[in-house]
Enzyme design. Sequence first.
Site, short mmCIF file in Angstrom:
data_model
loop_
_atom_site.label_atom_id
_atom_site.label_comp_id
_atom_site.label_asym_id
_atom_site.label_seq_id
_atom_site.Cartn_x
_atom_site.Cartn_y
_atom_site.Cartn_z
N ASP A 211 0.83 -1.21 0.00
CA ASP A 211 0.00 0.00 0.00
C ASP A 211 0.87 1.25 0.00
OD1 ASP A 211 -1.76 2.04 0.56
OD2 ASP A 211 -2.35 1.30 2.52
N HIS A 234 -7.44 -0.74 0.86
CA HIS A 234 -6.73 0.54 0.91
C HIS A 234 -5.77 0.67 -0.27
CE1 HIS A 234 -4.67 3.65 3.79
NE2 HIS A 234 -5.19 4.21 2.74
#
Length: 270
Positions: A211, A234
């Site tokens: 991420d 995410h």
Amino acid sequence: VAFEPGRISGGEFGFDVGTAGAVTLVLQAVVPAALHAEGKVSLRLRGGTDVPFSPSTNYFQHVFCDALAKMGAKIKIETLRHGFYPRGGGEVRAEIEPCSLKPISLIERGKLLRIDARSIASESLRGKKVAERQIDGFKSVLKPEREFIDYVQSDSPGTSFQCHTHYEKCRLGAGALGAMGKPAEKVGAEAGAMLKQEMESGAAVDSHLADQLLACMALANGKSEMLASGLSLHARTNIWLIERFIKKRFEIQERNSGLARVSIEGIGLE
């Protein structure tokens, strides 16, 4: 809505989150811009260093900054005071040198060299040997080659357990936080189980680092790629958002095992 950015100047800056909000999330927002500043950026940040829903400063230093170093970035970070939920009060000093990011390839791990584990607890918990017991919990799952125990001054009592692997070509990290009523041994065992799962995945990038690397991969001068243990919601949101800003798209190849190979031809900002 229009945004017209000006020049990015170096210098010294201070940010006080004012709560136990994570200083590492501030760093994640600042780093891509600071890497393209006209001079060195020095930061003094106050807030949470080991708090839920965010990387700890230990993870940021030993996993995230290690990956960026492979891209040519020079980032120094020092935790001056730890900050736990709910009062925070942690303090961090960071220095970021400007550079043109090089592409990165994190596909293979190489040989496992060692596992490091760091157990952190407030000074008020020393009598109950909380930090030592967290280490014992971790050892019930994995055996670290190096272990560190730190009792620290903090505005709110709290504990944190951070661990990471050293492979020849990459690092994988994991961590867990203490909570009221949560046995210290469970904190260490929880972090150990997470790290063991990452190690067994065969990935060269853990799901959290995947991420965090996306923006820097997009800004690098050339093709970057990584083999991640998985893509969180995410991460998928970050990919969608980054593609709205640049005229490039990520290539994603997902396997039944959950592994995801992600690549992009970066735009190479100067």
